[in-house]
Design a protein around this motif. Structure first.
Motif: not given
Lengths: 400, 400
Positions: B247-263
């Motif tokens: 979701h690199s086009e978004s300024l928000q973190m992805p909604a799905e855990y665990p990727s939402s917690f792994e920047a």
């Protein structure tokens, strides 16, 4: 453990903007040796192996400080990558109702934390557009500053196409226009330039700067740092809380930066490897001498890369910088999606490049990328000219 | 690079509660080999080395899930240590005006983030006292729960003296007393027990659990994980923002855990080493079979350690647990500050132990530690009985 799908094949690695490969042998050997023979946790014990770990960390801070011309090693905090360092800096210094000016070229490691603060209503954010090469113009950037502007966040160079931003000019302009105590803070993400191009926090009046260890810094993955100018230390607020080995009786983090920003067990083997990498890379030269030579090599490599790409009909170079300083290029191939191109280059030619948006949300519209992003080629100091020739031959074949 | 002050001497390493040493050889070799031959960044490229990195990370999630009896590998996010994992969990789930119940035995990696939220006025915090062995009683803990209680945070075992908390009893009591959708969440810091003692998030009704990779997990430094029960994923808010490769086009973190917690860039070489360590440690056994045997060994080692300490007049055992399950002990020596004792043990006897407060702010008053803290001895699976004998002999000499 999943087995390596391609253990013995030829590999042309052109993804240095993600991480340097190969790492200098001494980096891996130092890390391995430290883990094997010491592995003592830092600063939390009275025994000598533990103090030795502390000495390595102290020397690494001094080494990094020299590479960016920081005044003092205590202006450097150590983190697990550039993203955590940038988050620590951004959340650590911005307060309620601050205004921030940034650019559309930034990586999501800057855009996303700033956007988050904006959606919480904690800051106001202005994103200044960039031109068709991804470069921000100094005039409009300065014009976006208001009396409420607390921070100007400008990367040193873009990871999508290697365009270098006028960070020095911006820093000097800010210092010229504002008294020291009213100047907006300048934060720079140097993920693509630390270890490749000279930068001086002193001359460029940079207040916060972050970089990973594992790209131009020649270190292992799992490393990064944040620089914060000393006069700001008393204003910093930690965003990570835990054991620091100091003031353990207190429920608060220690007041002193950098330990206020370094909760939890440090990855000392990786930091020892990073220190060895920085020392090995510059040999006996000073960091500035080394970086001056490195910038020269980098420029030549960039010219050689773009010359080859320009010559292939069917390859469209995306956001070609006017001034080629880094060997990073984004391209599109007529009629072939970037992800397919990357897959074919890998499987047919053993060439590893990256496709997509490269974790940069806003630059693509300016540089006119295809909707699915670009094919990014990024070289490093170990890239050979014959590898660029093989890349050119492969791309020519793909364009037929 | 600072040189190792004690390269060849005998070393009796009794600081396993800080980090395991030595690591299994396969951990270091896998990490070295991955860095040397692949080093591809995970999930951010279309080439096969990068996909191989992704496969390693996916398998590590599955492996960890099995060690804690989690239902699904996607309940595991990966972090650079236990502190970052705990912070992510605590800041990720607590909302304004939540009440949290915790214990005085917790490490600062739990106490400090909770205290921070309390000082901001964002949560209310109740710290339940512990007895003279550092153990929390279930009754008073449950009695501290109010209708506003969103979380109960109880460590599995204390790093200061190895006392094991009644986490299973607490989890079952919560599940018995409250309907599933109104139950306070149970968070457990298992820094001292993951890989040593069995734990089941299922049977003990644990909702969030964190551990480092580099202690009982047999992995390298720079690793840790957070477990979050699946039904909570939609309520999680990230606290670290950056590139995720999706979701690199978004300024928000992805909604799905665990990727939402792994920047940010993952430390794949370290994660590959950790996976190898977990697999090697349990051999062909299931994690539960291995952990059952490990708990047994751990109990014997603890008994042997405490037996020796009890026998030395002049050594005061601090907070001796009634039920000895982990080979961790805190002691004080009459008339000798802990830091001096640690220094002498190191320099005269080659014995490495830790002195001070061990990053735990509140337990010391309950267990009656000296003001400058304790001398902590912590063993691991590689600790030999003759090393304990040498420790006993050295302490006897110190007490003369």
């Amino acid at each position: 453990m999943p087995s390596d799908p391609t253990p013995d094949r030829q590999r042309i690695y052109l993804d240095h903007a993600a991480t340097r490969f190969p790492k200098p042998q001494i980096v891996l050997d130092t890390m391995h040796s430290f883990s094997q023979h010491s592995e003592a946790a830092m600063g939390r014990g009275a025994y000598r192996s533990s103090q030795h770990a502390g000495a390595i960390v102290a020397q690494l801070r001094r080494e990094i400080a020299q590479w960016i011309a920081a005044e003092n090693a205590q202006e450097i905090s150590l983190h697990s990558n550039c993203t955590t360092a940038l988050n620590a800096g951004i959340f650590g210094i911005l307060g309620d109702s601050d205004h921030v000016v940034t650019t559309a070229a930034e990586h999501n490691s800057v855009l996303r934390p700033l956007h988050h603060l904006e959606t919480l209503g904690r800051i106001q954010l202005t994103v200044v557009p960039v031109d068709r090469t991804g470069r921000v113009a100094v005039g409009p950037l300065l014009a976006a500053i208001t009396p409420a502007t607390r921070m100007v966040a400008v990367m040193h160079a873009a990871n999508v196409n290697g365009v270098v931003q006028p960070i020095d000019e911006i820093g000097r302009a800010l210092a010229d226009r504002y008294p020291a105590d009213a100047k907006p803070l300048l934060l720079s993400d140097t993920a693509q330039t630390f270890g490749h191009l000279p930068i001086s926090v002193d001359q460029s009046h940079i207040d916060l700067l972050a970089a990973p260890g594992h790209k131009g810094g020649s270190g292992p993955l799992g490393t990064g740092f944040l620089y914060v100018r000393r006069r700001l230390h008393s204003q910093l607020r930690p965003s990570l809380f835990g054991g620091t080995g100091t003031h353990s009786e207190s429920l608060q983090m220690p007041a002193e930066y950098p330990s206020s920003f370094e909760a939890g067990n440090m990855n000392v083997p990786a930091l020892a490897g990073w220190l060895a990498g920085l020392q090995e890379t510059r040999q006996q030269a000073s960091p500035l001498q080394h970086l001056t030579a490195s910038a020269d090599e980098s420029q030549h490599l960039a010219a050689d890369l773009y010359k080859r790409l320009d010559a292939i009909s069917g390859v469209r170079v995306i956001g070609r910088p006017k001034d080629l300083q880094l060997p990073i290029a984004s391209i599109a191939i007529d009629g072939l999606p970037a992800s397919d191109a990357a897959m074919i280059l890998d499987s047919e030619f053993g060439i590893e490049v990256r496709s997509g948006l490269h974790c940069a949300a806003l630059i693509h519209q300016a540089i006119d990328s295809p909707p699915d992003g670009t094919l990014r080629i990024s070289c490093g100091s170990t890239t050979r000219r014959d590898e660029l020739d093989q890349l050119a031959a492969a791309l020519t074949e793909l364009c037929r």
